[in-house]
Enzyme design. Sequence first.
Site, PDB file in Angstrom:
ATOM      1  N   SER A 497      34.720  35.449  47.816  1.00 13.79           N
ATOM      2  CA  SER A 497      35.945  36.203  48.080  1.00 13.79           C
ATOM      3  C   SER A 497      36.642  36.694  46.820  1.00 13.79           C
ATOM      4  CB  SER A 497      36.922  35.337  48.891  1.00 13.79           C
ATOM      5  OG  SER A 497      37.278  34.182  48.167  1.00 13.79           O
ATOM      6  N   LYS A 540      45.101  31.674  52.470  1.00 16.56           N
ATOM      7  CA  LYS A 540      45.270  32.439  51.238  1.00 16.56           C
ATOM      8  C   LYS A 540      46.570  33.245  51.263  1.00 16.56           C
ATOM      9  CE  LYS A 540      40.261  32.738  50.748  1.00 16.56           C
ATOM     10  NZ  LYS A 540      39.061  33.588  50.819  1.00 16.56           N
TER      11      LYS A 540
END
Length: 600
Positions: A497, A540
């Site tokens: 990511s 996140k």
Amino acid sequence: MAKVEQDPDFIALSGQFQATDVELISIVEEVTLEMRAIKEAPGANDDEDDVAALERKMQEAGMPAVIRTRALGELKRLKKMQPQQPGYNSSRVYLELLADLPWQKASEEQELDLKAAKERLDNDHYGLEKVKQRIIEYLAVRKLKTDVRSPVLCFVGPPGVGKTSLASSIAAALGRKFIRISLGGVKDEADIRGHRRTYIGSMPGRLIDGLKRVGVCNPVVLLDEIDKTGSDGRGDPASALLEVLDPEQNKTFNDPYLNVPLDLSKVIFVATANSVQPIPRQLLDRMEVINLPGYTPEEKLRMAMRHLIPRVLEQHGLSSDLLQVPEAAVKLVIQRYTREAGVRDLQRNLAAFARAAAVRVVEQYHAVPLSKDVQRLASPFIVDEAVLEEVLGPPKYYDGEAACRVAPTGVSIGLAWTANGGKLLFVETIASVGKGDLHLTGQLGNVMKESAQIALTWVRARAAELKLITSEESNLLQGRDIHIHLPAGAVSKEGPSAGVTIATALVSLFSQRRVRADTAMTGEMTLDGSVLPVGDIEYKVFAAHQCGIKRVIVPASNYDRLSKMPPNVLSSLEILFANSMEDVLEQAFDGGWPLDNRCI
């Protein structure tokens, strides 16, 4: 006393000799008398009495007919054995387990009051509105149809967000008994299903043992840390759980130790995990995942004032007359000393104030415990900013940290997932004289190293379009090496990511333009610049909210996952969606991209 000649032992022994063997008959009489004395000694018939008691217990256990027939056959074999024989104790322990299991004994569910259940959830857990609403829906369905197949709820979130206490609240609302089975570090399949009785030291699995302890066939069973099971040569515990959690199979759950089917369909299973990534896909398919990303600073403040501070005072023998922690002090603790998703670290910091207050009171009065009158007369220990630094030390976090870190060019802010929730991930890049080599540091895993190589390849291929090189140049790396570093270097980093974050940092380096300090991003990229979705997006984005980030760039394909996040978190952030790297660059720099920039 009966004549020796009529004793069965005498008859059995003397029948082996002729009637004229007077001396041998005399010896047999002596042996018979000794055997009779042994049998009539105190405690000699305890084993027979225990077997009789075990037989009565088995008759009252309510076993199904097939299992009762098997158990009685085992009991018949046990009666023929002597206590000194090797298999006697194993057979007896097995029958005692069969007799102790709650085959039909169930705890009666109390009349379900949804309003009372909702009030209990609100009192036990602050926030988590969507999670509590799902639990209320679950309870409402059970009120309408009691024999419904219960879905397996799996609460997923970082430590300290209340996953275990939510499971106990479900048990309390239903009036059922509660069992917690910890699966963290379990690698032996026999811990779930049990050992076969042919092995020395065999025992049933944890599930059978838990049902025996709780004594009912319909408890709420919490499978804690289901994502931390491992597999090795001793089997795969996660695969063993497939039979336990599948409502089509657990009606006839077969533990190898029992070797008879056991109905688990009445058991309500609840699981907890820190992440869904380690859970096998087949097992995850049998559970309904409910994400708990964490608490906002506002929710932490309310929880501290309502729950944590009273709990800490009680644990340390203090009262509000001796220790006072104002809201302003709690806010500073949250902002400067904690960046966790849960509240355990916050509670530990509050406990530090309680210990400091306890030392102050004891030193002042030289006696423990203090009388209530003395506690009322004692001056309160009030926590202010000066006390904050005296007890907890200098702040661990400060406002404007991101702005300072992103001040140089070649730095961007990413978002990462850890076992404790989301966190900011800074990517630093620098160019130096060299041969065009790429250097990677920061304990990067193989996937992240590949992300860095993909990002550099894309930037080199699109350098002319992005105006990172002039028309006369042909190689972006001509005469220079690139070094990419992800602090902190002592922490291992892995995951797919960080691609867009690394590519943005490289564009910032080559263009000498700073990335916006209020913007963080996450997403994986392909060689053609497409932005792919990432996992754990809720955690996140939640980390960005906690750290004061105002803008977050996320893959457009993660839109559905974000729509389920708390509204107050989404309203505090500007969520920017990207389908390609061009979208990312357009939103990461002031004034958008591309522009005519000076090259290094």
